[in-house]
Design an enzyme around this catalytic site. Structure first.
Site, PDB file in Angstrom:
ATOM      1  N   SER A 182     -10.654  -0.655   3.187  1.00  0.00           N
ATOM      2  CA  SER A 182      -9.940  -0.745   4.472  1.00  0.00           C
ATOM      3  C   SER A 182      -9.517   0.654   4.893  1.00  0.00           C
ATOM      4  O   SER A 182      -8.897   1.372   4.112  1.00  0.00           O
ATOM      5  CB  SER A 182      -8.680  -1.604   4.326  1.00  0.00           C
ATOM      6  OG  SER A 182      -9.043  -2.874   3.857  1.00  0.00           O
ATOM      7  N   ARG A 186       0.832  -1.222   0.000  1.00  0.00           N
ATOM      8  CA  ARG A 186       0.000   0.000   0.000  1.00  0.00           C
ATOM      9  C   ARG A 186       0.859   1.263   0.000  1.00  0.00           C
ATOM     10  O   ARG A 186       0.560   2.243   0.687  1.00  0.00           O
ATOM     11  CB  ARG A 186      -0.960   0.039   1.212  1.00  0.00           C
ATOM     12  CG  ARG A 186      -2.018  -1.017   1.328  1.00  0.00           C
ATOM     13  CD  ARG A 186      -2.925  -1.084   0.144  1.00  0.00           C
ATOM     14  NE  ARG A 186      -2.389  -2.048  -0.801  1.00  0.00           N
ATOM     15  CZ  ARG A 186      -2.525  -3.377  -0.696  1.00  0.00           C
ATOM     16  NH1 ARG A 186      -3.187  -3.872   0.284  1.00  0.00           N
ATOM     17  NH2 ARG A 186      -2.025  -4.185  -1.594  1.00  0.00           N
ATOM     18  N   GLU A 222      -5.152   4.139   5.675  1.00  0.00           N
ATOM     19  CA  GLU A 222      -4.824   3.796   4.286  1.00  0.00           C
ATOM     20  C   GLU A 222      -5.272   4.896   3.315  1.00  0.00           C
ATOM     21  O   GLU A 222      -4.518   5.244   2.396  1.00  0.00           O
ATOM     22  CB  GLU A 222      -5.476   2.456   3.929  1.00  0.00           C
ATOM     23  CG  GLU A 222      -5.079   1.983   2.547  1.00  0.00           C
ATOM     24  CD  GLU A 222      -5.699   0.639   2.172  1.00  0.00           C
ATOM     25  OE1 GLU A 222      -5.478  -0.340   2.896  1.00  0.00           O
ATOM     26  OE2 GLU A 222      -6.410   0.599   1.149  1.00  0.00           O
TER      27      GLU A 222
HETATM   28  C1  FAD Z   1     -15.415  -0.520  -1.181  1.00  0.00           C
HETATM   29  C2  FAD Z   1     -13.947  -0.302  -1.392  1.00  0.00           C
HETATM   30  C3  FAD Z   1     -13.076  -1.385  -1.458  1.00  0.00           C
HETATM   31  C4  FAD Z   1     -11.710  -1.198  -1.682  1.00  0.00           C
HETATM   32  N1  FAD Z   1     -10.883  -2.285  -1.751  1.00  0.00           N
HETATM   33  C5  FAD Z   1      -9.562  -2.120  -1.979  1.00  0.00           C
HETATM   34  C6  FAD Z   1      -8.690  -3.255  -2.092  1.00  0.00           C
HETATM   35  O1  FAD Z   1      -9.119  -4.398  -2.006  1.00  0.00           O
HETATM   36  N2  FAD Z   1      -7.373  -3.034  -2.301  1.00  0.00           N
HETATM   37  C7  FAD Z   1      -6.858  -1.773  -2.439  1.00  0.00           C
HETATM   38  O2  FAD Z   1      -5.643  -1.650  -2.639  1.00  0.00           O
HETATM   39  N3  FAD Z   1      -7.666  -0.683  -2.348  1.00  0.00           N
HETATM   40  C8  FAD Z   1      -8.985  -0.825  -2.130  1.00  0.00           C
HETATM   41  N4  FAD Z   1      -9.811   0.270  -2.027  1.00  0.00           N
HETATM   42  C9  FAD Z   1      -9.227   1.617  -2.126  1.00  0.00           C
HETATM   43  C10 FAD Z   1      -9.325   2.229  -3.535  1.00  0.00           C
HETATM   44  O3  FAD Z   1     -10.305   1.608  -4.300  1.00  0.00           O
HETATM   45  C11 FAD Z   1      -7.992   2.157  -4.294  1.00  0.00           C
HETATM   46  O4  FAD Z   1      -6.987   2.772  -3.548  1.00  0.00           O
HETATM   47  C12 FAD Z   1      -8.069   2.830  -5.667  1.00  0.00           C
HETATM   48  O5  FAD Z   1      -6.887   2.608  -6.381  1.00  0.00           O
HETATM   49  C13 FAD Z   1      -8.331   4.325  -5.582  1.00  0.00           C
HETATM   50  O6  FAD Z   1      -8.615   4.791  -6.888  1.00  0.00           O
HETATM   51  P1  FAD Z   1      -9.391   6.164  -7.110  1.00  0.00           P
HETATM   52  O7  FAD Z   1      -9.306   6.491  -8.550  1.00  0.00           O
HETATM   53  O8  FAD Z   1     -10.740   6.121  -6.524  1.00  0.00           O
HETATM   54  O9  FAD Z   1      -8.438   7.119  -6.250  1.00  0.00           O
HETATM   55  P2  FAD Z   1      -8.767   8.556  -5.610  1.00  0.00           P
HETATM   56  O10 FAD Z   1      -9.393   8.396  -4.272  1.00  0.00           O
HETATM   57  O11 FAD Z   1      -9.468   9.437  -6.572  1.00  0.00           O
HETATM   58  O12 FAD Z   1      -7.261   9.083  -5.412  1.00  0.00           O
HETATM   59  C14 FAD Z   1      -6.407   8.433  -4.495  1.00  0.00           C
HETATM   60  C15 FAD Z   1      -5.065   9.192  -4.448  1.00  0.00           C
HETATM   61  O13 FAD Z   1      -4.408   9.052  -5.706  1.00  0.00           O
HETATM   62  C16 FAD Z   1      -4.173  10.333  -6.285  1.00  0.00           C
HETATM   63  N5  FAD Z   1      -4.402  10.170  -7.721  1.00  0.00           N
HETATM   64  C17 FAD Z   1      -5.563   9.861  -8.339  1.00  0.00           C
HETATM   65  N6  FAD Z   1      -5.374   9.773  -9.678  1.00  0.00           N
HETATM   66  C18 FAD Z   1      -4.054  10.041  -9.901  1.00  0.00           C
HETATM   67  C19 FAD Z   1      -3.248  10.133 -11.071  1.00  0.00           C
HETATM   68  N7  FAD Z   1      -3.729   9.933 -12.288  1.00  0.00           N
HETATM   69  N8  FAD Z   1      -1.925  10.459 -10.915  1.00  0.00           N
HETATM   70  C20 FAD Z   1      -1.380  10.670  -9.695  1.00  0.00           C
HETATM   71  N9  FAD Z   1      -2.113  10.601  -8.552  1.00  0.00           N
HETATM   72  C21 FAD Z   1      -3.431  10.296  -8.655  1.00  0.00           C
HETATM   73  C22 FAD Z   1      -5.169  11.272  -5.621  1.00  0.00           C
HETATM   74  O14 FAD Z   1      -4.714  12.592  -5.608  1.00  0.00           O
HETATM   75  C23 FAD Z   1      -5.241  10.684  -4.215  1.00  0.00           C
HETATM   76  O15 FAD Z   1      -4.172  11.131  -3.440  1.00  0.00           O
HETATM   77  C24 FAD Z   1     -11.190   0.111  -1.821  1.00  0.00           C
HETATM   78  C25 FAD Z   1     -12.075   1.208  -1.750  1.00  0.00           C
HETATM   79  C26 FAD Z   1     -13.441   0.999  -1.543  1.00  0.00           C
HETATM   80  C27 FAD Z   1     -14.367   2.176  -1.498  1.00  0.00           C
END
Ligand code: FAD
Length: 395
Positions: free
Chosen positions: A264, A175, A387
């Site tokens: 998480s 992570r 996280e």
């Molecule tokens: C129900 C649920 C289950 C989940 N299960 C898991 C799991 O099993 N495993 C896991 O690892 N995670 C899990 N997550 C967390 C999440 O889904 C992941 O971390 C995912 O990769 C986040 O993607 P996002 O586009 O929504 O990120 P965002 O929340 O939009 O952004 C996250 C971070 O990344 C940055 N960011 C976004 N896009 C870019 C880009 N293009 N370039 C540089 N930085 C960027 C943002 O500024 C922010 O700091 C879960 C979340 C939920 C809600």
């Protein structure tokens, strides 16, 4: 000058409660939406020129914004597309794909499974977009992005231009990544390398029924009725992962308040084996790989180059990963727990998720998270780390 914005669903003042899966947080002062890579680059560079506060947002599934909102520009990444990349260096039976940063992660996984490309099937159902996947090196059910990531195209703020960064230069760990640690810029696209699966005999589907990577997660093997290390058709594996995840509120479902979360909320703490010895015997412990010892012999070439004489390093401590869910539960914070009058609650399906059960504020989410951290610290002396990315919120 920033380019003009076209008509978009999200505009200036859109609250983060509409932009994130935790559904909390105040307004974004200004919102820009990039649908094409050159637009994304132009927006980011324009914002950097102004030196005003800015942030990137993908699917908002790992972001918790405070109730006052963000006093600057939120750049929404909405570039999509998956394309194969010709690569002579690839061994036979492998395929390299380029995925645009705004592409929905689970759509990518579904596409790979449909095409019989294995390597990401256990990452089914993770919300969010491809560009955020390297930020915390997403992982689940025994697979991590780092297992398949080849490289990223990165618009580097310090250097002012885009460059390709190989996966092994990204500091990918549990992570964690160099981006999460402060490498500022925009992931424009990610390249992953997958295995082109061999069709299994007697395939039931018209498309080839190919086998998954070896299963590396006991609960998943159990759900599939196979042993660890076995392979099953990737479609079956994806379906099983999606079922398991849904039973824990870990797939997005507007009807399931337990999925109004960031998944998480805490990472599993990694502590020294010595520290873990004092924990109750029933505490789950997962030994971590021991780092390679550093060679303590200084070579003539190094001396000639003026490098310092190497000093033998003490043997690295053996580390173990603990289960944050176990620690929280055993500290007395059970599923469904909520503080009096709060809209935030521990998921009724998984101890590790803090959820918005309707009308929660970001302060309430943070208050519950602080409570959990305190309870676990008092009980076990372990400090849990969040996280998700927290903006203007202290734990
Ligand atoms: C129900 C649920 C289950 C989940 N299960 C898991 C799991 O099993 N495993 C896991 O690892 N995670 C899990 N997550 C967390 C999440 O889904 C992941 O971390 C995912 O990769 C986040 O993607 P996002 O586009 O929504 O990120 P965002 O929340 O939009 O952004 C996250 C971070 O990344 C940055 N960011 C976004 N896009 C870019 C880009 N293009 N370039 C540089 N930085 C960027 C943002 O500024 C922010 O700091 C879960 C979340 C939920 C809600």
């Amino acid at each position: 000058m920033l380019p003009e914005i076209g008509p978009e669903p999200a505009g200036d003042g859109t609250p983060f409660s509409d932009l994130t899966t935790m559904r909390v947080g105040g307004p974004a002062e200004r919102v820009l939406v990039a649908h094409a890579t050159d637009e994304l680059v132009a927006y980011a560079q324009g914002l950097w020129d102004t030196d005003e506060p800015w942030m990137l947002l993908g699917g908002g599934s790992n972001t918790v914004m405070n109730d006052r909102g963000f006093p600057g520009t939120v750049l929404l990444v909405r570039t999509t597309g998956i394309a194969p990349v010709a690569d002579d260096a690839l061994p036979e039976g492998r395929i390299r794909l380029r995925v645009q940063a705004g592409h929905d992660w689970d759509h990518l996984v579904a596409t790979c499974v449909e095409n019989g490309w294995s390597g990401v099937e256990a990452l089914s159902g993770i919300p969010g977009l491809a560009g955020a996947a390297p930020v915390q090196n997403i992982g689940a059910y025994g697979q991590e992005l780092s297992d398949v990531l080849h490289s990223i195209e990165f618009l580097d703020r310090e250097r002012g231009h885009a460059r390709r960064i190989p996966a092994d230069a990204l500091g990918l760990a549990y992570r964690d990544s160099a981006i999460k640690q402060g490498l500022e810029g925009v992931v424009l696209s990610i390249d992953i390398v997958l295995t082109v699966g061999e069709p299994t005999r007697g395939a039931r589907h018209a498309a080839p029924e190919v086998l998954s990577e070896p299963i590396a997660y006991a609960q998943l093997a159990g759900a599939l009725g196979v042993e660890l290390g076995d392979r099953v058709p990737i479609r079956e594996l994806r379906e099983s992962v999606l079922r398991l995840r849904a039973s824990k509120g870990m797939v997005l479902d507007a009807e399931d308040r337990d999925s109004w979360s960031c998944g998480s909320f805490f990472t599993n703490p990694i502590v020294t084996e010595r520290f873990a010895r004092d924990l109750p015997e029933s505490a789950p412990r997962f030994p971590q790989p021991v780092p390679e010892p550093v060679d303590a012999v200084t070579t003539f070439a190094e001396l000639e180059a003026g490098l310092p004489v190497r000093v033998p390093e003490p043997e690295p401590e053996r580390m173990v990963k603990l289960s944050a869910a176990w620690l929280i539960d055993q500290a007395g914070v059970r599923r469904g727990f909520r503080l009096p009058g709060s809209g935030a609650a521990i998921s009724s399906k998984h101890t590790l998720a803090i959820t918005n059960q309707g009308g929660a504020t970001a302060d309430e989410v943070a208050e519950l998270a602080r409570f959990v951290v305190q309870r676990v610290q008092q009980e076990f002396g372990v400090i849990l780390a969040p996280e998700p990315n927290l903006y203007g919120l202290e734990l």
